[in-house]
Design a protein around this motif. Structure first.
Motif, mmCIF file in Angstrom:
data_model
loop_
_atom_site.group_PDB
_atom_site.id
_atom_site.type_symbol
_atom_site.label_atom_id
_atom_site.label_comp_id
_atom_site.label_asym_id
_atom_site.label_seq_id
_atom_site.Cartn_x
_atom_site.Cartn_y
_atom_site.Cartn_z
ATOM 1 N N ILE A 12 -29.843 12.811 -25.243
ATOM 2 C CA ILE A 12 -30.222 11.471 -24.793
ATOM 3 C C ILE A 12 -30.426 11.433 -23.281
ATOM 4 C CG2 ILE A 12 -29.347 9.116 -24.491
ATOM 5 C CD1 ILE A 12 -28.055 9.447 -27.298
ATOM 6 N N THR A 13 -29.498 11.988 -22.522
ATOM 7 C CA THR A 13 -29.645 11.971 -21.062
ATOM 8 C C THR A 13 -30.870 12.772 -20.627
ATOM 9 O OG1 THR A 13 -28.064 13.808 -20.879
ATOM 10 C CG2 THR A 13 -27.202 11.582 -20.616
ATOM 11 N N SER A 14 -31.158 13.862 -21.333
ATOM 12 C CA SER A 14 -32.360 14.646 -21.023
ATOM 13 C C SER A 14 -33.621 13.855 -21.345
ATOM 14 C CB SER A 14 -32.355 15.958 -21.813
ATOM 15 O OG SER A 14 -31.283 16.781 -21.434
ATOM 16 N N ASP A 15 -33.603 13.152 -22.470
ATOM 17 C CA ASP A 15 -34.768 12.347 -22.855
ATOM 18 C C ASP A 15 -35.013 11.214 -21.863
ATOM 19 O OD1 ASP A 15 -35.146 13.942 -25.048
ATOM 20 O OD2 ASP A 15 -34.304 12.527 -26.501
ATOM 21 N N GLN A 138 -22.051 -6.294 -28.362
ATOM 22 C CA GLN A 138 -23.460 -6.670 -28.494
ATOM 23 C C GLN A 138 -24.048 -7.151 -27.170
ATOM 24 O OE1 GLN A 138 -25.342 -6.430 -31.626
ATOM 25 N NE2 GLN A 138 -26.782 -6.373 -29.932
ATOM 26 N N TRP A 139 -23.259 -7.908 -26.411
ATOM 27 C CA TRP A 139 -23.750 -8.401 -25.125
ATOM 28 C C TRP A 139 -24.071 -7.239 -24.197
ATOM 29 C CZ3 TRP A 139 -22.561 -8.196 -19.960
ATOM 30 C CH2 TRP A 139 -23.151 -9.158 -19.145
ATOM 31 N N VAL A 140 -23.207 -6.232 -24.184
ATOM 32 C CA VAL A 140 -23.427 -5.060 -23.332
ATOM 33 C C VAL A 140 -24.646 -4.279 -23.802
ATOM 34 C CG1 VAL A 140 -22.456 -2.852 -22.598
ATOM 35 C CG2 VAL A 140 -21.007 -4.886 -22.664
ATOM 36 N N MET A 141 -24.780 -4.096 -25.108
ATOM 37 C CA MET A 141 -25.949 -3.396 -25.642
ATOM 38 C C MET A 141 -27.247 -4.091 -25.224
ATOM 39 S SD MET A 141 -24.549 -2.558 -29.476
ATOM 40 C CE MET A 141 -26.168 -2.023 -30.064
ATOM 41 N N LYS A 165 -27.063 4.742 -32.214
ATOM 42 C CA LYS A 165 -26.531 5.448 -33.384
ATOM 43 C C LYS A 165 -25.571 6.553 -32.937
ATOM 44 C CE LYS A 165 -28.031 7.733 -37.674
ATOM 45 N NZ LYS A 165 -27.267 8.982 -37.560
ATOM 46 N N ALA A 166 -25.950 7.279 -31.892
ATOM 47 C CA ALA A 166 -25.097 8.357 -31.382
ATOM 48 C C ALA A 166 -23.791 7.816 -30.813
ATOM 49 C CB ALA A 166 -25.848 9.158 -30.321
ATOM 50 N N VAL A 167 -23.877 6.708 -30.071
ATOM 51 C CA VAL A 167 -22.669 6.109 -29.503
ATOM 52 C C VAL A 167 -21.764 5.587 -30.613
ATOM 53 C CG1 VAL A 167 -21.765 4.265 -28.037
ATOM 54 C CG2 VAL A 167 -23.794 5.543 -27.318
ATOM 55 N N ASP A 168 -22.362 4.938 -31.603
ATOM 56 C CA ASP A 168 -21.588 4.400 -32.717
ATOM 57 C C ASP A 168 -20.873 5.511 -33.479
ATOM 58 O OD1 ASP A 168 -20.651 2.323 -34.395
ATOM 59 O OD2 ASP A 168 -22.235 2.725 -35.845
ATOM 60 N N GLU A 169 -21.548 6.620 -33.675
ATOM 61 C CA GLU A 169 -20.933 7.751 -34.370
ATOM 62 C C GLU A 169 -19.760 8.323 -33.574
ATOM 63 O OE1 GLU A 169 -24.151 10.440 -34.904
ATOM 64 O OE2 GLU A 169 -24.907 9.460 -36.725
ATOM 65 N N ALA A 170 -19.838 8.243 -32.259
ATOM 66 C CA ALA A 170 -18.799 8.830 -31.404
ATOM 67 C C ALA A 170 -17.568 7.944 -31.267
ATOM 68 C CB ALA A 170 -19.369 9.133 -30.021
ATOM 69 N N VAL A 171 -17.753 6.617 -31.194
ATOM 70 C CA VAL A 171 -16.608 5.737 -30.911
ATOM 71 C C VAL A 171 -16.469 4.543 -31.865
ATOM 72 C CG1 VAL A 171 -16.330 6.295 -28.474
ATOM 73 C CG2 VAL A 171 -17.988 4.551 -29.143
ATOM 74 N N VAL A 172 -17.376 4.361 -32.823
ATOM 75 C CA VAL A 172 -17.350 3.225 -33.757
ATOM 76 C C VAL A 172 -17.386 1.912 -32.963
ATOM 77 C CG1 VAL A 172 -16.244 2.161 -35.764
ATOM 78 C CG2 VAL A 172 -15.955 4.617 -35.334
ATOM 79 N N THR A 251 -29.323 -4.235 -33.116
ATOM 80 C CA THR A 251 -28.380 -3.928 -34.188
ATOM 81 C C THR A 251 -27.913 -2.500 -34.060
ATOM 82 O OG1 THR A 251 -30.180 -3.259 -35.642
ATOM 83 C CG2 THR A 251 -29.461 -5.550 -35.769
ATOM 84 N N TYR A 252 -26.790 -2.216 -34.681
ATOM 85 C CA TYR A 252 -26.280 -0.872 -34.737
ATOM 86 C C TYR A 252 -25.534 -0.662 -36.041
ATOM 87 C CZ TYR A 252 -21.976 -3.144 -33.205
ATOM 88 O OH TYR A 252 -20.885 -3.965 -33.072
#
Length: 252
Positions: A12-15, A138-141, A165-172, A251-252
């Motif tokens: 993600i950071t590379s993209d 949600q506000w932060v997103m 999706k990646a963030v959600d998978e890492a920390v719910v 949404t996430y």
């Protein structure tokens, strides 16, 4: 704090960097375990938690500053129970402190900054008043999405779902409390550089004992420390600032 390797975050950071146009994006997206590592770190953690701060509301908590949306909207944000009704008090700098953070959590945020920046910056003496608890995930997103869209336009739409999706998978995400960092000039590594915008967010999941650190800034290529007039107007305009926080719900 121990960095947990995450190849999706690295991609993600590379993209984001590869989407450079007239602005370049310098970002950090990292996941840390809150479990104490070395013996030195464990001792420092215990010493910090045990120390009493003269300005703290009690021995187990520290004061936080209000989130930005309190001042931008003129009302207190509605959250999922993350903001406490403390009545508020005055900060030494003259600001208002309206929320608290457990000392252990405050330590995790400081330790995350130090682990991420390493020898480039030292946040060991940072004040809790430079942090805020945000009203909701949600506000932060939405705020992050608006910042990226301002710079990347439609190009951001292609990677936005992948990021969350990646963030959600890492920390719910549904189980996270989000904190922001607004350092003064002495603790801001980028204070002397031109930034269109910059943010520091910490997605803390106490159940998983993890912190996802998302920091990014948009830098105008070839510019000094002065913001373009039209961009300065965008961020200083009350109408535009209000619209900025009424972002479409993602949404996430």
């Amino acid at each position: 704090m121990k960095l947990i390797e995450n190849t999706k975050f690295e991609t993600i950071t590379s993209d984001l960097a590869a989407l450079e146009n007239e602005y370049r994006l310098e970002s950090r997206l990292e996941i840390y375990s809150c479990k104490s590592g070395t013996t030195t770190e464990r001792k420092a953690f215990k010493s910090f938690v045990a120390a009493a701060s003269p300005s703290a509301p009690d021995k187990d908590k520290e004061w936080l500053s209000p989130p930005d949306c309190v001042f931008n909207s003129g009302t207190s944000p509605v959250s999922n129970g993350s903001l406490s009704d403390t009545g508020g008090t005055s900060a030494p700098s003259g600001g208002i402190l309206c929320d608290t953070i457990p000392k252990k959590t405050f330590w995790y945020l400081m330790a995350t900054l130090n682990a991420s920046y390493g020898i480039d910056a030292d946040f060991s003496d940072v004040k809790s008043q430079m942090f805020s608890r945000e009203p909701s995930v949600q506000w932060v997103m939405d705020r992050i999405n608006m910042n990226f869209t301002l710079v990347l336009g439609g190009d951001f739409d292609r990677i936005r779902p992948y990021i969350w999706k990646a963030v959600d998978e890492a920390v719910v995400l549904r189980d996270c409390t989000v904190y922001s960092f607004s350092p003064d000039i002495s603790y801001d590594p980028y204070a002397q550089e031109h930034n269109l915008w910059k943010f520091w967010y910490f997605f803390h999941n106490p159940g998983l004992k993890r912190v996802c650190f998302f920091q990014c800034r948009a830098v105008k290529n070839g510019m000094g420390s002065t913001m373009e007039p039209e961009m300065e107007g965008y961020f200083n305009s009350e109408d535009n600032e209000t619209a900025r926080f009424q972002a479409p719900v993602s949404t996430y």
